[in-house]
Design an enzyme around this catalytic site. Structure first.
Site, mmCIF file in Angstrom:
data_model
loop_
_atom_site.group_PDB
_atom_site.id
_atom_site.type_symbol
_atom_site.label_atom_id
_atom_site.label_comp_id
_atom_site.label_asym_id
_atom_site.label_seq_id
_atom_site.Cartn_x
_atom_site.Cartn_y
_atom_site.Cartn_z
ATOM 1 N N HIS A 91 17.284 0.277 -11.346
ATOM 2 C CA HIS A 91 17.235 1.425 -10.248
ATOM 3 C C HIS A 91 16.509 2.460 -10.727
ATOM 4 C CE1 HIS A 91 20.334 4.014 -12.050
ATOM 5 N NE2 HIS A 91 21.082 2.782 -12.059
ATOM 6 N N ASP A 116 16.631 5.744 -8.934
ATOM 7 C CA ASP A 116 17.582 6.933 -8.856
ATOM 8 C C ASP A 116 18.374 7.372 -9.928
ATOM 9 O OD1 ASP A 116 19.154 4.604 -8.149
ATOM 10 O OD2 ASP A 116 20.360 6.155 -6.924
ATOM 11 N N ASP A 131 20.603 5.902 -17.981
ATOM 12 C CA ASP A 131 21.067 5.452 -16.798
ATOM 13 C C ASP A 131 19.947 5.764 -15.686
ATOM 14 O OD1 ASP A 131 22.077 4.267 -14.576
ATOM 15 O OD2 ASP A 131 23.894 5.726 -14.492
ATOM 16 N N GLU A 135 20.747 3.362 -5.835
ATOM 17 C CA GLU A 135 21.869 2.399 -6.718
ATOM 18 C C GLU A 135 23.101 3.149 -6.800
ATOM 19 O OE1 GLU A 135 24.294 0.712 -10.041
ATOM 20 O OE2 GLU A 135 23.285 2.713 -9.878
ATOM 21 N N GLU A 136 22.728 4.533 -7.003
ATOM 22 C CA GLU A 136 23.774 5.559 -7.365
ATOM 23 C C GLU A 136 24.822 6.084 -5.981
ATOM 24 O OE1 GLU A 136 24.720 6.055 -10.247
ATOM 25 O OE2 GLU A 136 23.059 5.950 -11.749
HETATM 26 ZN ZN ZN Z 1 22.595 2.822 -13.516
#
Ligand code: ZN
Length: 432
Positions: free
Chosen positions: A82, A84, A114, A148-149
Site C-alpha cells: 500500500h 498510504d 509500514d 489500506e490504512e
Molecule cells: Zn501497512
C-alpha cells in the site's frame, strides 16, 4: 542535507516514497496516493513495463502490472503493497516524518516500516531481475493500493470489485508484516505471517438527558459511556490458540527453552516483539476515541466512543455478544467497519520457497508462522480466492523495536535490512 550518491536503489526508492506525503486520516480524508502511484508507475515504465491505473475515487490511485514468467502455466503470484501511511505528528518525532532522512545507518520517516520499505523492496527486486535480462519463474502481478490504512475502503476493496481482471490466474500473494527477524531468548527467528485476525471497528453510543451542567443529573451520557469504555478497555481476554498460534508458541518455546504451556510467558521471551505477539494470542478490544459535549456547562444527550476490536478468525459474532454483555444493555454497539480473519496453513511450495530464500541469506535461523493482530489488503484479495502471506524480509538488530514502529513515532529501517530484503525477494521471484 547532502545525500550520498551511492545509495542502493532500494534505499532511494523507499526514501523517495517517504518524501511523498500520502497521509491517510481515515474515512475518506486523505492526502491521496496519486503522486506516489505515479512515482511507482514511472519506475515500472523505466523497466519497460506498462502499469495500469485505477482511481475509483479522485486521487485515491491504485496501480498494477503483470510481468510474464518463464512458466506461464503456473498460477500467478501477487506482490502487493500500500502507498498510504497513517498520520504523523511532527513534534513527536526526532526527524521530519516526511524528510526521508538517513541517520545512524537507517532510513527514517513515516512509512519506513509500514510499508514504503516493502514497496521499495518489491520494485528493486523486480528491477534487478529484469535489468539482468531474467524473467520471474512464474507470472508476477505487482499491485500498489490506496487506502489500506482505512481498511482498503477506497483502495483494495474497490480494486477487487472493479478490476478483478488484474488478478486473473493468481492464487497466492505476498505483502507486509512478516518475514522480519525478532529476538527469541538469545537466539533469533523470522516470523512468517500466515493469517490475520478479524477486524471489527465499533462505536459505543450512550444516551442520556441533556441539561445544565450545574444540576443534580444522574442520567448522564458521558458517565454512562465512560463506564462502558473502562469496562471494555480493562477486559483481559483469555489466550485462545489457533492452528497457527499453536505453532508460533511451540516454535518460539523450542528455540528459547521456555515452557510452551504458558503462551504469554513464551511471547515475553521475544524482547520488543512481546506485546505484538501477545496480541496475536487473544481477542483485543482497545478504546481509541471519545466524542461528547460542546460546552463546559452543558450536559450532552449523547456520547460516543470508538473501539478497535480484533478477534481470532471466525470468532467475531461470539465476541460481539460478549462485548454487549460487558458494556451493558443501555449502550448501543454499532459496527462501523468489519473485515474477515484469515488463516492459511504453514505448508506448501510457496511457504517452502519463502523459508528457503531466508535460509539462503541467513542460514540456520528458523522461520516461525504467526497470526497477525492487524489487517492488510490480503483480506480483500482473499475474496478472489488468493491466499495471502506477510513476507517483507528484513534481518534486524535485536534491540530495534520494529513491531512497535508500525504506526509509531520515529519509524526507521536499517539500510542493510532493506538490501537484505531485496536479495531475499529477488531469489524468491527468480525461483518460485
Ligand atoms: Zn501497512
Amino acid at each position: 542535507m547532502s545525500e550520498p550518491d551511492e545509495l542502493p536503489e532500494v534505499v532511494r526508492l523507499a526514501r523517495d516514497l517517504i518524501r511523498i506525503d500520502t497521509t491517510n486520516w481515515g474515512e475518506g480524508r486523505s492526502a491521496g496516493e496519486r503522486e506516489a502511484a505515479e512515482y511507482v508507475g514511472s519506475h515500472l515504465e523505466s523497466l519497460g513495463l506498462a502499469p495500469e491505473y485505477y482511481e475509483p475515487v479522485p486521487r485515491r490511485t491504485n496501480l498494477s502490472v503483470r510481468i510474464p514468467g518463464r512458466d506461464r502455466d503456473k498460477p500467478a503470484l501477487v506482490l502487493h503493497g500500500h502507498l498510504d501511511v497513517v498520520p504523523a505528528v511532527a513534534e513527536d518525532w526526532s526527524v521530519d516524518p516526511f524528510g526521508g532522512e538517513i541517520r545512524d545507518g537507517m532510513l527514517w520517516g513515516r512509512g519506513a516500516v509500514d510499508m514504503k520499505d516493502m514497496d521499495a523492496m518489491i520494485l528493486a527486486s523486480v528491477g534487478s531481475l529484469l535489468r539482468a535480462g531474467e524473467q520471474p519463474a512464474r507470472d508476477l502481478i505487482l499491485t500498489f493500493f490506496a487506502d489500506e490504512e482505512n481498511g482498503g475502503v477506497e483502495g483494495s476493496q474497490l480494486v477487487v470489485r472493479d478490476r478483478p481482471d488484474w488478478f486473473a490466474g493468481a492464487t497466492e500473494a505476498i505483502s507486509e508484516v512478516g518475514g522480519y527477524s525478532i529476538p527469541v531468548g538469545d537466539r533469533r527467528a523470522y516470523l512468517l505471517q500466515v493469517g490475520e485476525k478479524a477486524l471489527v471497528w465499533l462505536r459505543l453510543r450512550a444516551r442520556g438527558v441533556a441539561g445544565h451542567g450545574s444540576r443534580f443529573h444522574p442520567d448522564n451520557a458521558v458517565t454512562r459511556l465512560a463506564e462502558a469504555v473502562a469496562a471494555l478497555g480493562r477486559t483481559s481476554w483469555p489466550v485462545a490458540l489457533t492452528d497457527t498460534t499453536r505453532q508460533t508458541v511451540a516454535g518460539l518455546a523450542a528455540l528459547c527453552g521456555a515452557d510452551a504451556s504458558d503462551p504469554d510467558a513464551v511471547a515475553d521471551r521475544t524482547g520488543p516483539a512481546a506485546g505484538f505477539l501477545r496480541s496475536t494470542l487473544r481477542t483485543t478490544t482497545n478504546p481509541t476515541g471519545l466524542t461528547a459535549g460542546y460546552k463546559h456547562n452543558v450536559i450532552p444527550d449523547a456520547a460516543v466512543a470508538t473501539i478497535d476490536v480484533r478477534t481470532l478468525p471466525g470468532r467475531e459474532d461470539e465476541v460481539l455478544a460478549e462485548i454487549q454483555r460487558i458494556v451493558g444493555d443501555d449502550i448501543v454497539v454499532e459496527v462501523s467497519h468489519r473485515d474477515i480473519g484469515l488463516e492459511t496453513p504453514f505448508a506448501g511450495p510457496l511457504v517452502e520457497a519463502m523459508v528457503g530464500a531466508l535460509e539462503t541469506h541467513d542460514p540456520g535461523v528458523p522461520v516461525i508462522p504467526y497470526l497477525m493482530g492487524g489487517g492488510t489488503d490480503n483480506k480483500a484479495l482473499a475474496e478472489l480466492g488468493i491466499a495471502g502471506y506477510g513476507f517483507a524480509p528484513l534481518r534486524l538488530p535485536r534491540d530495534l523495536d520494529f513491531t512497535g514502529m508500525f504506526h509509531g513515532v520515529d519509524e526507521r529501517v536499517p539500510l542493510d535490512a532493506l538490501t537484505f530484503g531485496q536479495r531475499v525477494l529477488t531469489d524468491l521471484i527468480r525461483t518460485y
